[in-house]
Scaffold this active site. Sequence first.
Site, PDB file in Angstrom:
ATOM      1  N   GLN A   1       0.801  -1.216   0.000  1.00 29.96           N
ATOM      2  CA  GLN A   1       0.000   0.000   0.000  1.00 29.96           C
ATOM      3  C   GLN A   1       0.840   1.275   0.000  1.00 29.96           C
ATOM      4  O   GLN A   1       0.335   2.344  -0.310  1.00 29.96           O
ATOM      5  CB  GLN A   1      -0.949  -0.009   1.203  1.00 29.96           C
ATOM      6  CG  GLN A   1      -1.990  -1.114   1.105  1.00 29.96           C
ATOM      7  CD  GLN A   1      -2.907  -1.160   2.310  1.00 29.96           C
ATOM      8  OE1 GLN A   1      -2.591  -1.784   3.315  1.00 29.96           O
ATOM      9  NE2 GLN A   1      -4.034  -0.493   2.224  1.00 29.96           N
TER      10      GLN A   1
ATOM     11  N   ARG B   1       3.939   0.445  12.849  1.00 30.06           N
ATOM     12  CA  ARG B   1       3.652  -0.884  12.319  1.00 30.06           C
ATOM     13  C   ARG B   1       3.737  -0.846  10.792  1.00 30.06           C
ATOM     14  O   ARG B   1       3.011  -0.083  10.148  1.00 30.06           O
ATOM     15  CB  ARG B   1       2.252  -1.342  12.762  1.00 30.06           C
ATOM     16  CG  ARG B   1       1.890  -2.685  12.189  1.00 30.06           C
ATOM     17  CD  ARG B   1       0.529  -3.208  12.614  1.00 30.06           C
ATOM     18  NE  ARG B   1       0.284  -4.452  11.906  1.00 30.06           N
ATOM     19  CZ  ARG B   1      -0.841  -4.773  11.298  1.00 30.06           C
ATOM     20  NH1 ARG B   1      -1.891  -3.992  11.350  1.00 30.06           N
ATOM     21  NH2 ARG B   1      -0.943  -5.911  10.655  1.00 30.06           N
TER      22      ARG B   1
ATOM     23  N   HIS C   1       1.384  -9.079   4.766  1.00 28.16           N
ATOM     24  CA  HIS C   1       0.193  -8.242   4.625  1.00 28.16           C
ATOM     25  C   HIS C   1      -0.239  -8.323   3.152  1.00 28.16           C
ATOM     26  O   HIS C   1      -0.256  -7.344   2.428  1.00 28.16           O
ATOM     27  CB  HIS C   1       0.493  -6.802   5.060  1.00 28.16           C
ATOM     28  CG  HIS C   1      -0.723  -5.993   5.405  1.00 28.16           C
ATOM     29  ND1 HIS C   1      -0.888  -5.345   6.615  1.00 28.16           N
ATOM     30  CD2 HIS C   1      -1.839  -5.702   4.697  1.00 28.16           C
ATOM     31  CE1 HIS C   1      -2.037  -4.694   6.628  1.00 28.16           C
ATOM     32  NE2 HIS C   1      -2.643  -4.895   5.469  1.00 28.16           N
TER      33      HIS C   1
ATOM     34  N   GLU D   1      -4.782 -10.341   9.125  1.00 29.85           N
ATOM     35  CA  GLU D   1      -6.174 -10.592   8.731  1.00 29.85           C
ATOM     36  C   GLU D   1      -6.378 -11.816   7.834  1.00 29.85           C
ATOM     37  O   GLU D   1      -6.718 -11.685   6.652  1.00 29.85           O
ATOM     38  CB  GLU D   1      -6.763  -9.361   8.053  1.00 29.85           C
ATOM     39  CG  GLU D   1      -6.837  -8.165   8.971  1.00 29.85           C
ATOM     40  CD  GLU D   1      -7.554  -6.984   8.341  1.00 29.85           C
ATOM     41  OE1 GLU D   1      -7.889  -7.039   7.142  1.00 29.85           O
ATOM     42  OE2 GLU D   1      -7.797  -6.001   9.056  1.00 29.85           O
TER      43      GLU D   1
ATOM     44  N   ASN E   1      -7.679  -5.962  14.759  1.00 31.39           N
ATOM     45  CA  ASN E   1      -8.020  -4.871  13.845  1.00 31.39           C
ATOM     46  C   ASN E   1      -9.525  -4.663  13.945  1.00 31.39           C
ATOM     47  O   ASN E   1     -10.301  -5.596  13.712  1.00 31.39           O
ATOM     48  CB  ASN E   1      -7.680  -5.229  12.392  1.00 31.39           C
ATOM     49  CG  ASN E   1      -6.181  -5.383  12.155  1.00 31.39           C
ATOM     50  OD1 ASN E   1      -5.373  -5.159  13.059  1.00 31.39           O
ATOM     51  ND2 ASN E   1      -5.805  -5.753  10.946  1.00 31.39           N
TER      52      ASN E   1
ATOM     53  N   TYR F   1     -12.784  -2.104  12.799  1.00 28.12           N
ATOM     54  CA  TYR F   1     -13.289  -0.955  12.038  1.00 28.12           C
ATOM     55  C   TYR F   1     -14.783  -0.742  12.194  1.00 28.12           C
ATOM     56  O   TYR F   1     -15.249   0.367  12.246  1.00 28.12           O
ATOM     57  CB  TYR F   1     -12.992  -1.134  10.544  1.00 28.12           C
ATOM     58  CG  TYR F   1     -11.543  -0.966  10.178  1.00 28.12           C
ATOM     59  CD1 TYR F   1     -11.038   0.269   9.778  1.00 28.12           C
ATOM     60  CD2 TYR F   1     -10.653  -2.041  10.240  1.00 28.12           C
ATOM     61  CE1 TYR F   1      -9.701   0.438   9.446  1.00 28.12           C
ATOM     62  CE2 TYR F   1      -9.317  -1.882   9.907  1.00 28.12           C
ATOM     63  CZ  TYR F   1      -8.846  -0.649   9.517  1.00 28.12           C
ATOM     64  OH  TYR F   1      -7.522  -0.489   9.191  1.00 28.12           O
TER      65      TYR F   1
ATOM     66  N   GLU G   1      -5.033  -2.166  14.245  1.00 27.33           N
ATOM     67  CA  GLU G   1      -5.581  -1.242  13.243  1.00 27.33           C
ATOM     68  C   GLU G   1      -6.935  -0.732  13.684  1.00 27.33           C
ATOM     69  O   GLU G   1      -7.736  -1.488  14.248  1.00 27.33           O
ATOM     70  CB  GLU G   1      -5.801  -1.948  11.887  1.00 27.33           C
ATOM     71  CG  GLU G   1      -4.577  -2.093  11.044  1.00 27.33           C
ATOM     72  CD  GLU G   1      -4.884  -2.803   9.732  1.00 27.33           C
ATOM     73  OE1 GLU G   1      -5.966  -2.578   9.142  1.00 27.33           O
ATOM     74  OE2 GLU G   1      -4.029  -3.589   9.300  1.00 27.33           O
TER      75      GLU G   1
HETATM   76  C1  PNW Z   1      -7.695  -3.657   6.652  1.00 28.57           C
HETATM   77  N1  PNW Z   1     -14.022  -4.562   7.142  1.00 28.57           N
HETATM   78  O1  PNW Z   1      -8.607  -4.434   5.933  1.00 28.57           O
HETATM   79  C2  PNW Z   1      -6.314  -3.915   6.088  1.00 28.57           C
HETATM   80  O2  PNW Z   1      -5.497  -4.581   7.010  1.00 28.57           O
HETATM   81  C3  PNW Z   1      -5.629  -2.709   5.542  1.00 28.57           C
HETATM   82  O3  PNW Z   1      -4.637  -3.098   4.625  1.00 28.57           O
HETATM   83  C4  PNW Z   1      -6.629  -1.781   4.904  1.00 28.57           C
HETATM   84  O4  PNW Z   1      -6.063  -0.710   4.218  1.00 28.57           O
HETATM   85  C5  PNW Z   1      -7.531  -1.284   6.023  1.00 28.57           C
HETATM   86  O5  PNW Z   1      -8.141  -2.352   6.688  1.00 28.57           O
HETATM   87  C6  PNW Z   1      -8.624  -0.338   5.520  1.00 28.57           C
HETATM   88  O6  PNW Z   1      -9.417  -0.988   4.582  1.00 28.57           O
HETATM   89  C7  PNW Z   1      -9.958  -4.426   6.257  1.00 28.57           C
HETATM   90  O7  PNW Z   1     -14.874  -4.698   6.241  1.00 28.57           O
HETATM   91  C8  PNW Z   1     -10.880  -4.613   5.254  1.00 28.57           C
HETATM   92  O8  PNW Z   1     -14.368  -4.433   8.323  1.00 28.57           O
HETATM   93  C9  PNW Z   1     -12.216  -4.679   5.529  1.00 28.57           C
HETATM   94  C10 PNW Z   1     -12.652  -4.524   6.836  1.00 28.57           C
HETATM   95  C11 PNW Z   1     -11.741  -4.331   7.837  1.00 28.57           C
HETATM   96  C12 PNW Z   1     -10.386  -4.282   7.546  1.00 28.57           C
END
Ligand code: PNW
Length: 489
Positions: free
Chosen positions: A26, A84, A129, A174, A314, A316, A385
Amino acid sequence: IQPIWGCHEMCFPSSFKFGASTSSYQIEGSWNVSDKAPSIWDHFIHTQPHKIEDYSNGDVACDSYNQYLKDIEMADHLGLDYYRFSISWPRLLPEGFCTKISKDGKQYYDNLINGLLKKGVQPLVTLYHWDLPQKLQDLGGWANPEMSEWFADYADVVFSLYGDRVKLWITINEPVLICDFTYNSGPHAPGIDEPELGPYLCTKTVLMAHAKAYHIYNKKYKPLYKGKVSIANNVVYFGAKTDDDKEITDLCNQYSYGRYLHPVFSKRGGWPPSLVMFMNKISAEGGHPRSRLPSLSKREIELIRGTYDFFGLNYYTSRLVRKARANETSEKSPRKLLESRAIFEHYPNSTEGYPEPFSSYPEGLRNTINWVRKNYGEQNIIITENGYSSFEDDLNDYKRIAYIEKHLEQILLSIHEDGAKIFGYCYWSLMDNFEWTSGYTPKFGLYKVDFTDKNRKRTPRISSQYYSHVIKSRSIDSKKFISKSEDTL
Ligand code: PNW
């Protein structure tokens, strides 16, 4: 709430660490300089550019291969404890196997690690990754059980090169994205849509790979370097919409996350029992002579069980789960298999996300932490994350400040009210970067990156000031920054 010394409100213990995260594909660019070999992302994007929303790629990305000194400067400026980042396997081992170590690849990570340490920033290094050497994909990738050996060889090389300076390791980032976001339904590299066996073969190989790498470190390197190794799992918190939806919600959790967590973190090890039953049932229904979920022998269960020194999380977003009504299927369901049985909804009080899956529901972070503790016992947790994305590349990113504040508040509540052991938080991401199939449109960065500039100029956003204030003050109050927003609005 017990006030902590020197702090009059709820705040972070002095041992708590703050960091920011990135990953090799990335940010690095320089996809073909020196002897670097192509990864599955290089191959995927160059052969199927239409799979990326804005037809962009990571050929240059943030140009961190050349601009890494700026990255170190940003980490230093923020006052980070941890940075990280991940190592690009095909950059370090151009042949995929450990038959050849790239001199330039080795030097690049040496420079990065040494530069960070000079500034007092600890490297938190991810081995994988998602940028698998394409050559290994041609041999079957994660669906080939031999991959776990090749990964262990790669891990051994990395530990031997950098183990004297790197004390915190994540083997794999992940697994659910690696296996399910590709084979099961997803659009990610290598772009193979094979939901029958693909995700499950991949799950087992990824777990075996992680476990073998963990044991190599434990036996060979831990006595020398005293570092810590774990894996980073993404969990979307699934909450039941009504009591009637609890069973299907639990199955979704076990299917999506328990599949990766239970073998490593549970006391008994192995697959989650409810998942085994479910997979037996649907495999038989589909006419398969045996379960689509590969079996784990006693030896394999023992090999994988307990291979962690901490819990990398991680987080979100969250979803409410309910049973599907007759004839109702959700196209947006991330898991083809459960599509006809469960419907996933955004929490009504979540705020909209960009891209759409990333709706913000901070309470879900605390819920996830408690779900982990309930299922796998007390863990030493680090949030590896958590981040806010928008399509505006505004420097006055007050919404990002609010996102960080609200998620950190949930961590404080977990620590002070629930008694969770959380020792760190890494924001995703240090800077805007290549957001996989969404290209460069979503911005996650504390720093803005100008992707039209040859040198990929980095500029701090207000959120970077807020974050460094959090790190210094060990408290989350954003008033000072929000009032700034009112002044300028
Ligand atoms: C992560 N979701 O992926 C990755 O580890 C990173 O590389 C990425 O840039 C970052 O999140 C943001 O997208 C995810 O749907 C993809 O909850 C999807 C999810 C969470 C993390």
